[in-house]
Design an enzyme around this catalytic site. Structure first.
Site, mmCIF file in Angstrom:
data_model
loop_
_atom_site.group_PDB
_atom_site.id
_atom_site.type_symbol
_atom_site.label_atom_id
_atom_site.label_comp_id
_atom_site.label_asym_id
_atom_site.label_seq_id
_atom_site.Cartn_x
_atom_site.Cartn_y
_atom_site.Cartn_z
ATOM 1 C CE LYS A 50 -3.747 1.776 2.875
ATOM 2 N NZ LYS A 50 -4.386 1.583 4.339
ATOM 3 C CB SER A 65 -8.001 3.191 3.159
ATOM 4 O OG SER A 65 -6.938 2.649 4.151
ATOM 5 C CB SER A 72 -7.922 0.132 6.093
ATOM 6 O OG SER A 72 -8.751 1.071 6.466
#
Length: 530
Positions: free
Chosen positions: A136, A213, A237
C-alpha cells in the site's frame, strides 16, 4: 454528529481509567515445545497436494509460483516480464484497473533476476523468494513516492524502506510496485478521484468499489497481479477490501507487525496485515513479518508467532463465540451465507457458544472518536496548508474530527478499557468470535464518484460495523471469502481471537476455505503463470 450518534460519549458516566494504547501483555500459554515450528507448518502448507477434486477456477498462490520455479517450468525473470506486460495492459484497459499506482520496470527486473540466480544456485532466501508482492502507498518503498493517496505528499522518491518492505526484500520477494489507497486512509470505499490515483476497480465487477482504504492491494491480489499484498487496518482497511474483492485479509494483533515507515495516521488503532489469495499464503506472510521491531514502540514484548495446530485435521475442542443479535445485522444474502459457514465449522467438530458483546454502540462511537481525533492531530499541518488539495471527503472527515473535544477522546479511551475487559472475559470461555466480514457486498460506483469522490457516512459506518471492535481493542481478525451474492459479488466471514492468538484464526480459516464449493473467476483476471 447527531445523525451518527457521535456525541454519545458526552452522556455517559465512565469511571475506568483510560487505555490510550491497546497493548496487552502476552498471557501464560501452555508449553508447546513439542509443537511444530512455523517452518515445519509452512513446509506442510507449500508441499500439500493441490485439491485436484475441485474443478474450475482457483487463484494462483505462493505454492503455484514455487512449483513453477522449483520444477524449472518458469523462472522469476519470466514471471516478472509477464507482470510488466500485465501492468501495461491494466493501465490501458477501459476502465483502468488502477490497482498498482507506481511501478518501475527496471526495479522489478533487478529483483527477479537476483531471485532467478538464487533458484539456479539452489540458495533461495525463503518461501517468498521470487513471489510478486505489492505494498500500500502508505508504506515507504524505495524508489517510489510516499504519497499516501494524496497529490501533495511524497514529492521526492523515497530513499528508505518501511520495515515490512525491508523484510520482504530480505525474504527475496519481488516488489512489483505500490498500490492505490483511499486518500490518507480516511474512507472505506477506495474512492480516490485525484490525478495520481483515480478509482481502483473491483475485479469481480469493475462498476463496483474495491473497498478501502487498502483498495489497490485487494484489487491487485484478486486480479492475479500478485498473490500477496500488504495493507494497513485502522477501521477495517485490510479486511473490508479483502471482503469486497473475494480474497483473504488478516489484521494482526495491535503491535504484532511493525508499522515503522508507514505514515502514523492513527497510532492506537492501526495494524499491518497481508491480503492474499488463500489462508495458507496469509499464514506464510504473517510468519515472516510478525516479530518485534526496535524501530516501532509497540509489540516489543510480543510472544513468538506460531502456527500451532494450523494443519489439525478438524476443529474438535474449539469453541466459537457468536452474538447472534450483532451477527444478524447484515443483508439477507450475507446472513444466509454466513450462517451456513458457521454450520460447516460445527460439522468439523467445533461447538458454537452464544455470547453477548456488550456496549457495542459505545465501542463503535469511541473507535470513531479515537481514529478521527488521532488522524486530525497528525494531519493538522496538512489540514491548514493543503486543505484545497485534499479530496472533498477527506476535508469533510477531518472537519468532523474538529468537533470532538479532549473530553470526548478521554471518555472514548475509558470505554476502550471497558471493551477490552469484556473481551478478556469472553475469551476465557471461547476461542474466537465469529461475525460476517462486511454487512453488505461491494457498493456500486456512480459517475459523480469519478469526478468528485464519494462521501456517504452511512455506508462508511455500516461497512465498519464488524471491523471496529478489532481496531479499538487490538485483537486480531481474519476475513475469508465464503461465497457470492446473486449478483456475483463476494461475501466473507470474519474470525476474531484473543490478543496474540493469530494461530487459531489461521487454523479455523483453513477449514473455512473448504466451505466455498467453488471460486468464481473475477471478470478482470491476469494469469501470470500461464
Amino acid at each position: 454528529m447527531r445523525m451518527n450518534n457521535f456525541s454519545l460519549m458526552r452522556s455517559l458516566d465512565i469511571h475506568e481509567d483510560p487505555t490510550f494504547i491497546p497493548e496487552v501483555a502476552a498471557g501464560v500459554t501452555e508449553d508447546k515445545s513439542e509443537a511444530e515450528s512455523p517452518s515445519d507448518v509452512i513446509k506442510q502448507l507449500t508441499d500439500a497436494r493441490s485439491d485436484s477434486a475441485r474443478s474450475g477456477f482457483s487463484f494462483k498462490g505462493i505454492k503455484d509460483y514455487l512449483e513453477c520455479y522449483r520444477s524449472g517450468k518458469l523462472t522469476p525473470t519470466q514471471v516478472a516480464k509477464n507482470i510488466i506486460a500485465m501492468l501495461e495492459d491494466c493501465d490501458k484497459s477501459t476502465p483502468p484497473l488502477r490497482a498498482i499506482v507506481q511501478w518501475d520496470q527496471e526495479q522489478i527486473m533487478l529483483m527477479a533476476e537476483a531471485s532467478t540466480t538464487r533458484y539456479r544456485n539452489k540458495c533461495t532466501l525463503s518461501c517468498l523468494d521470487g513471489i510478486p508482492v505489492c505494498l500500500k502507498e502508505e508504506f515507504k518503498v524505495v524508489p517510489y513516492h510516499h504519497r499516501v493517496g494524496t497529490v501533495y505528499l511524497g514529492t521526492q522518491p523515497e530513499t528508505e524502506d518501511a520495515t515490512v518492505a525491508k523484510k520482504l526484500r530480505e525474504a527475496g520477494a519481488i516488489i512489483i510496485g505500490v498500490s492505490n489507497m483511499h486518500e490518507l486512509g480516511t474512507g472505506t470505499t477506495g474512492c480516490n478521484p485525484n490525478r495520481y490515483h483515480k478509482i481502483p476497480r473491483n475485479p469481480y465487477n469493475p462498476n463496483h468499489f474495491t473497498g478501502g482504504s487498502s483498495s489497490g492491494s485487494a484489487a491487485a491480489v484478486a486480479a492475479g497481479l500478485c498473490p500477496v499484498a500488504i495493507g494497513t487496518d485502522g477501521g477495517g482497511s485490510v479486511r473490508i477490501p479483502a471482503s469486497f474483492c473475494g480474497v483473504v485479509g488478516l489484521k494482526g494483533t495491535f503491535g504484532r507487525i511493525s508499522c515503522h515507515g508507514s505514515l502514523p495516521l492513527s497510532y492506537s488503532t492501526v495494524s499491518v496485515g497481508p491480503i492474499c489469495t488463500s489462508v495458507a499464503d496469509a499464514a506464510i506472510v504473517y510468519s515472516i513479518l510478525a516479530e518485534p521491531d526496535l524501530l516501532y514502540p509497540y509489540g516489543l514484548k510480543q510472544p513468538k508467532a506460531t502456527l500451532s495446530d494450523m494443519c489439525a485435521p478438524d476443529l474438535k475442542g474449539l469453541k466459537l463465540g457468536v452474538d447472534w443479535t450483532f451477527f444478524k445485522a447484515c443483508d439477507a444474502e450475507v446472513l444466509s451465507a454466513c450462517e451456513k459457514a458457521v454450520k460447516h465449522l460445527q460439522s468439523l467438530g467445533a461447538s458454537v457458544v452464544e455470547v453477548s458483546l456488550p456496549e457495542m454502540e459505545e465501542a463503535r462511537v469511541a473507535h470513531v472518536i479515537c481514529i478521527l481525533s488521532e488522524m486530525r492531530d497528525f494531519l493538522q499541518p496538512d489540514f491548514n496548508k493543503h486543505f484545497h488539495e485534499m479530496n472533498l471527503e477527506t476535508r469533510a472527515s477531518l472537519a468532523l474530527a474538529c468537533q470532538f473535544t479532549a473530553l470526548d477522546y478521554i471518555k472514548a479511551n475509558r470505554q476502550r478499557t471497558r471493551s477490552m475487559r469484556f473481551l478478556q472475559e469472553i475469551f476465557s470461555t471461547v476461542n474466537c468470535i465469529l461475525t460476517p466480514g462486511v454487512p453488505c457486498t461491494a457498493p456500486r460506483i456512480y459517475e459523480s464518484d469519478l469526478l468528485t469522490g464519494s462521501s456517504d457516512m452511512s455506508l462508511t459506518v455500516r461497512s465498519m460495523r464488524f471491523m471496529q471492535l478489532g481496531n479499538f481493542t487490538g485483537i486480531p481478525g481474519l476475513v475469508v471469502p465464503i461465497g457470492y451474492s446473486t449478483a456475483g459479488l463476494p461475501i466473507s466471514l470474519q474470525v476474531m481471537a484473543k490478543w496474540w492468538d493469530e494461530a487459531v484464526l489461521l487454523r479455523i480459516g483453513l477449514k473455512l476455505e473448504q466451505f466455498r464449493d467453488q471460486t468464481k473467476k473475477p471478470s478482470i483476471y491476469y494469469d501470470i503463470l500461464a
